[in-house]
Design a protein around this motif. Structure first.
Motif, PDB file in Angstrom:
ATOM      1  N   LYS A  34       0.824  -1.207   0.000  1.00  0.00           N
ATOM      2  CA  LYS A  34       0.000   0.000   0.000  1.00  0.00           C
ATOM      3  C   LYS A  34       0.863   1.263   0.000  1.00  0.00           C
ATOM      4  O   LYS A  34       0.530   2.243  -0.682  1.00  0.00           O
ATOM      5  CB  LYS A  34      -0.923   0.000   1.219  1.00  0.00           C
ATOM      6  CG  LYS A  34      -2.001  -1.060   1.174  1.00  0.00           C
ATOM      7  CD  LYS A  34      -2.972  -0.837   0.009  1.00  0.00           C
ATOM      8  CE  LYS A  34      -3.855   0.374   0.221  1.00  0.00           C
ATOM      9  NZ  LYS A  34      -4.904   0.499  -0.825  1.00  0.00           N
ATOM     10  N   GLU A  35       1.959   1.245   0.754  1.00  0.00           N
ATOM     11  CA  GLU A  35       2.832   2.424   0.806  1.00  0.00           C
ATOM     12  C   GLU A  35       3.489   2.711  -0.534  1.00  0.00           C
ATOM     13  O   GLU A  35       3.879   3.845  -0.810  1.00  0.00           O
ATOM     14  CB  GLU A  35       3.915   2.219   1.869  1.00  0.00           C
ATOM     15  CG  GLU A  35       3.414   2.341   3.299  1.00  0.00           C
ATOM     16  CD  GLU A  35       4.524   2.249   4.326  1.00  0.00           C
ATOM     17  OE1 GLU A  35       4.269   2.640   5.481  1.00  0.00           O
ATOM     18  OE2 GLU A  35       5.625   1.797   3.971  1.00  0.00           O
ATOM     19  N   ASN A  39      -1.755  -1.718  -6.486  1.00  0.00           N
ATOM     20  CA  ASN A  39      -3.151  -2.133  -6.500  1.00  0.00           C
ATOM     21  C   ASN A  39      -3.216  -3.574  -5.990  1.00  0.00           C
ATOM     22  O   ASN A  39      -2.865  -4.512  -6.691  1.00  0.00           O
ATOM     23  CB  ASN A  39      -3.702  -2.043  -7.926  1.00  0.00           C
ATOM     24  CG  ASN A  39      -5.153  -2.485  -8.018  1.00  0.00           C
ATOM     25  OD1 ASN A  39      -5.827  -2.657  -7.007  1.00  0.00           O
ATOM     26  ND2 ASN A  39      -5.635  -2.673  -9.234  1.00  0.00           N
ATOM     27  N   VAL A  40      -3.642  -3.746  -4.743  1.00  0.00           N
ATOM     28  CA  VAL A  40      -3.551  -5.059  -4.103  1.00  0.00           C
ATOM     29  C   VAL A  40      -4.891  -5.508  -3.527  1.00  0.00           C
ATOM     30  O   VAL A  40      -5.652  -4.705  -2.985  1.00  0.00           O
ATOM     31  CB  VAL A  40      -2.475  -5.065  -2.980  1.00  0.00           C
ATOM     32  CG1 VAL A  40      -2.760  -4.011  -1.933  1.00  0.00           C
ATOM     33  CG2 VAL A  40      -2.365  -6.443  -2.335  1.00  0.00           C
ATOM     34  N   GLU A  41      -5.161  -6.794  -3.682  1.00  0.00           N
ATOM     35  CA  GLU A  41      -6.251  -7.475  -3.002  1.00  0.00           C
ATOM     36  C   GLU A  41      -5.623  -8.603  -2.191  1.00  0.00           C
ATOM     37  O   GLU A  41      -4.515  -9.049  -2.495  1.00  0.00           O
ATOM     38  CB  GLU A  41      -7.261  -8.036  -4.010  1.00  0.00           C
ATOM     39  CG  GLU A  41      -7.981  -6.963  -4.812  1.00  0.00           C
ATOM     40  CD  GLU A  41      -8.951  -7.558  -5.823  1.00  0.00           C
ATOM     41  OE1 GLU A  41      -9.185  -8.791  -5.788  1.00  0.00           O
ATOM     42  OE2 GLU A  41      -9.478  -6.789  -6.649  1.00  0.00           O
ATOM     43  N   ALA A  42      -6.325  -9.073  -1.163  1.00  0.00           N
ATOM     44  CA  ALA A  42      -5.762 -10.114  -0.292  1.00  0.00           C
ATOM     45  C   ALA A  42      -6.660 -11.335  -0.265  1.00  0.00           C
ATOM     46  O   ALA A  42      -7.885 -11.229  -0.416  1.00  0.00           O
ATOM     47  CB  ALA A  42      -5.570  -9.570   1.119  1.00  0.00           C
ATOM     48  N   ILE A  43      -6.013 -12.495  -0.048  1.00  0.00           N
ATOM     49  CA  ILE A  43      -6.744 -13.744   0.104  1.00  0.00           C
ATOM     50  C   ILE A  43      -6.256 -14.434   1.376  1.00  0.00           C
ATOM     51  O   ILE A  43      -5.043 -14.457   1.657  1.00  0.00           O
ATOM     52  CB  ILE A  43      -6.575 -14.649  -1.133  1.00  0.00           C
ATOM     53  CG1 ILE A  43      -7.509 -15.862  -1.035  1.00  0.00           C
ATOM     54  CG2 ILE A  43      -5.122 -15.076  -1.346  1.00  0.00           C
ATOM     55  CD1 ILE A  43      -7.634 -16.629  -2.340  1.00  0.00           C
ATOM     56  N   HIS A  44      -7.188 -14.953   2.156  1.00  0.00           N
ATOM     57  CA  HIS A  44      -6.862 -15.570   3.442  1.00  0.00           C
ATOM     58  C   HIS A  44      -7.573 -16.919   3.521  1.00  0.00           C
ATOM     59  O   HIS A  44      -8.790 -16.998   3.342  1.00  0.00           O
ATOM     60  CB  HIS A  44      -7.316 -14.657   4.584  1.00  0.00           C
ATOM     61  CG  HIS A  44      -7.133 -15.226   5.953  1.00  0.00           C
ATOM     62  ND1 HIS A  44      -5.910 -15.271   6.593  1.00  0.00           N
ATOM     63  CD2 HIS A  44      -8.022 -15.790   6.817  1.00  0.00           C
ATOM     64  CE1 HIS A  44      -6.050 -15.823   7.790  1.00  0.00           C
ATOM     65  NE2 HIS A  44      -7.324 -16.159   7.954  1.00  0.00           N
ATOM     66  N   ARG A  60      -8.634  -7.061  10.273  1.00  0.00           N
ATOM     67  CA  ARG A  60      -8.316  -5.751  10.842  1.00  0.00           C
ATOM     68  C   ARG A  60      -7.390  -4.950   9.948  1.00  0.00           C
ATOM     69  O   ARG A  60      -7.650  -3.775   9.651  1.00  0.00           O
ATOM     70  CB  ARG A  60      -7.682  -5.935  12.223  1.00  0.00           C
ATOM     71  CG  ARG A  60      -7.273  -4.617  12.901  1.00  0.00           C
ATOM     72  CD  ARG A  60      -6.702  -4.872  14.280  1.00  0.00           C
ATOM     73  NE  ARG A  60      -5.441  -5.602  14.238  1.00  0.00           N
ATOM     74  CZ  ARG A  60      -4.247  -5.030  14.052  1.00  0.00           C
ATOM     75  NH1 ARG A  60      -4.157  -3.722  13.859  1.00  0.00           N
ATOM     76  NH2 ARG A  60      -3.155  -5.762  14.050  1.00  0.00           N
ATOM     77  N   ILE A  61      -6.304  -5.587   9.486  1.00  0.00           N
ATOM     78  CA  ILE A  61      -5.325  -4.846   8.696  1.00  0.00           C
ATOM     79  C   ILE A  61      -5.893  -4.454   7.332  1.00  0.00           C
ATOM     80  O   ILE A  61      -5.608  -3.369   6.803  1.00  0.00           O
ATOM     81  CB  ILE A  61      -4.009  -5.659   8.545  1.00  0.00           C
ATOM     82  CG1 ILE A  61      -2.824  -4.718   8.374  1.00  0.00           C
ATOM     83  CG2 ILE A  61      -4.061  -6.632   7.395  1.00  0.00           C
ATOM     84  CD1 ILE A  61      -2.464  -3.956   9.619  1.00  0.00           C
ATOM     85  N   CYS A  62      -6.735  -5.306   6.765  1.00  0.00           N
ATOM     86  CA  CYS A  62      -7.342  -4.980   5.467  1.00  0.00           C
ATOM     87  C   CYS A  62      -8.336  -3.838   5.614  1.00  0.00           C
ATOM     88  O   CYS A  62      -8.470  -3.000   4.711  1.00  0.00           O
ATOM     89  CB  CYS A  62      -8.017  -6.211   4.883  1.00  0.00           C
ATOM     90  SG  CYS A  62      -6.847  -7.412   4.205  1.00  0.00           S
ATOM     91  N   SER A  63      -9.025  -3.781   6.741  1.00  0.00           N
ATOM     92  CA  SER A  63      -9.940  -2.676   6.988  1.00  0.00           C
ATOM     93  C   SER A  63      -9.180  -1.367   7.167  1.00  0.00           C
ATOM     94  O   SER A  63      -9.545  -0.335   6.597  1.00  0.00           O
ATOM     95  CB  SER A  63     -10.775  -2.977   8.240  1.00  0.00           C
ATOM     96  OG  SER A  63     -11.599  -1.882   8.573  1.00  0.00           O
ATOM     97  N   GLU A  64      -8.087  -1.410   7.923  1.00  0.00           N
ATOM     98  CA  GLU A  64      -7.312  -0.201   8.192  1.00  0.00           C
ATOM     99  C   GLU A  64      -6.651   0.345   6.938  1.00  0.00           C
ATOM    100  O   GLU A  64      -6.508   1.558   6.785  1.00  0.00           O
ATOM    101  CB  GLU A  64      -6.251  -0.485   9.258  1.00  0.00           C
ATOM    102  CG  GLU A  64      -6.815  -0.696  10.655  1.00  0.00           C
ATOM    103  CD  GLU A  64      -5.739  -0.954  11.689  1.00  0.00           C
ATOM    104  OE1 GLU A  64      -4.538  -0.781  11.367  1.00  0.00           O
ATOM    105  OE2 GLU A  64      -6.087  -1.354  12.818  1.00  0.00           O
ATOM    106  N   TYR A  65      -6.222  -0.544   6.045  1.00  0.00           N
ATOM    107  CA  TYR A  65      -5.479  -0.113   4.854  1.00  0.00           C
ATOM    108  C   TYR A  65      -6.316  -0.194   3.579  1.00  0.00           C
ATOM    109  O   TYR A  65      -5.779  -0.082   2.475  1.00  0.00           O
ATOM    110  CB  TYR A  65      -4.201  -0.936   4.713  1.00  0.00           C
ATOM    111  CG  TYR A  65      -3.128  -0.513   5.687  1.00  0.00           C
ATOM    112  CD1 TYR A  65      -2.159   0.413   5.323  1.00  0.00           C
ATOM    113  CD2 TYR A  65      -3.106  -1.016   6.981  1.00  0.00           C
ATOM    114  CE1 TYR A  65      -1.189   0.818   6.219  1.00  0.00           C
ATOM    115  CE2 TYR A  65      -2.133  -0.620   7.890  1.00  0.00           C
ATOM    116  CZ  TYR A  65      -1.173   0.297   7.498  1.00  0.00           C
ATOM    117  OH  TYR A  65      -0.204   0.704   8.394  1.00  0.00           O
TER     118      TYR A  65
END
Length: 388
Positions: A34-35, A39-44, A60-65
């Motif tokens: 992000k910094e 352009n990023v999406e995450a998978i968990h 939490r981290i995906c919400s914050e960023y």
């Protein structure tokens, strides 16, 4: 801007999918992406027996960023891959099924890059990347390669590449980076898979005993016991794990095993105290002499070394025994609560000495004396001594 970020942004498809475990490494990777305006999406990935802590951290981290997050439950694939497995930690089998699931999802969307939070302490991964680069004459950058899981038969779609932004950062540097960003990652507080070296936390199934066929019953016990012990470990700032079905407890650092067992008992869980009890309360000294003199064999002075060392250590000898086979000679001295053994290898010109004793044994037990005797009797400084 980081060089790897420039490579991604200038590529044909700069869209990145991040494998986000919810641990420190993957979270640090998410922040770096992000910094650097990626352009990023995450998978968990989750399954029925995993901890909720990393999932909550990923959310939490995906919400914050402001990172879109896809949570994938692969319980069915997880079970099919490891049921009946007897090799203890089944992570490689599990990972292969996870990667297969990942590929099916990747093919549904148009991603140019897959980001992974491997760091500089992931030595096996780094060695595999370097071998891949060497074999394929690819770009020498560890951050941006086409290597994924080729040793498992896993291949990314054509044109897709792998991004490892923290591959040159050691675990301690990752922690410092997160501290500077004021990001505190909640840990499971398990010992992870390597215990006392570099460890990576994961699901409790990795703590199955070797040789025990994996079943859903074992999975359930692993989850219950390890959630209990890590709850206690978090409160007291150490790491812990319970192996099932043995209920053998490991803590890092050592010394919290008994308290962890008592906590499990207080939670109504059965534990095998016998297997967790330290039966050998004695101490051991070791010596390895790299170069011994051939004259010791010719003159049979190895016997003098045995008797002199026994004498200087003040061992009250009950019996001594020798075994001689060509140029290999062993000697054993047994006293009250003490055992002193020698192995003279006149083929490779080396010697090994092992002293084992209990606190109530009759000998001089200062380690410095044992160390000094090696110099005195062998007339060399080319040796190694150690103690437990």
């Amino acid at each position: 801007m980081k060089e790897w970020a420039k490579i991604v942004l200038e590529s044909k498809n700069p869209k990145v999918l991040l494998m986000l475990s919810g641990g420190k490494d993957s979270i640090a990777t998410a922040i770096l992406l992000k910094e650097n305006n990626i352009n990023v999406e995450a998978i968990h990935f989750i399954h029925a027996w995993g901890s909720s802590i990393p999932t909550n951290e990923a959310k939490r981290i995906c919400s914050e960023y402001s990172i879109p997050l896809k949570i994938v439950d692969f319980t069915a694939e997880f079970c099919s891959s490891i049921l009946g497995y007897t090799g203890g930690r089944p992570c490689l089998l599990c990972k292969k099924e996870m990667y297969k699931k990942l590929l099916s999802i990747i093919c549904e969307k148009d991603y140019g890059w897959l980001a992974i939070g491997d760091n500089a302490d992931d030595r096996t991964t780094i060695a595999r990347i370097k071998n891949y680069i060497l074999d394929s004459s690819a770009n020498k950058s560890l951050e941006c390669t086409s290597y994924f899981g080729s040793e498992m038969g896993i291949k990314l779609p054509d044109g897709m590449r792998v991004l490892r932004p923290i591959i040159h950062m050691k675990a301690i540097e990752v922690e410092s980076f997160l501290a500077r960003k004021h990001v505190k990652v909640r840990r499971i507080n398990s010992t992870g898979d390597k215990y006392f070296e570099y460890h990576r936390e994961g699901c409790p199934i990795q703590f199955a005993d070797l040789g025990v066929p994996l079943t859903t019953s074992i999975f359930n016990k692993l989850k219950v016991y390890n959630e209990a012990v890590t709850e206690y470990a978090r409160e007291n700032h150490f790491l812990a794990s319970v192996h099932i079905p043995s209920t053998f407890v490991v803590t890092v650092p050592k010394g919290y095993e008994e308290k962890s067992l008592q906590y499990l008992i207080s939670r109504g869980l059965d534990v095998n105290l016998e297997i967790n009890r330290q039966k050998n309360e004695g101490k051991m000294y070791f010596a390895y002499i790299k170069n011994i003199s051939a004259e010791l064999l010719k003159s049979r002075m190895y016997k003098k070394i045995v008797s002199r060392m026994s004498e200087r250590l003040e061992i009250k000898c009950i019996k001594d025994e020798y075994s001689i086979a060509d140029k290999l000679i062993s000697a054993d001295v047994t006293g009250l609560g003490v055992h002193l053994s020698f192995f003279f290898d006149f083929v490779n010109m080396r010697a090994m000495i092992h002293l084992e004793f209990y606190d109530d044994s009759s000998l001089r037990r200062e380690f410095g004396i044992f160390d000094n005797l090696i110099v005195e009797l062998f007339h060399t400084r080319d040796y190694i001594v150690a103690h437990n």
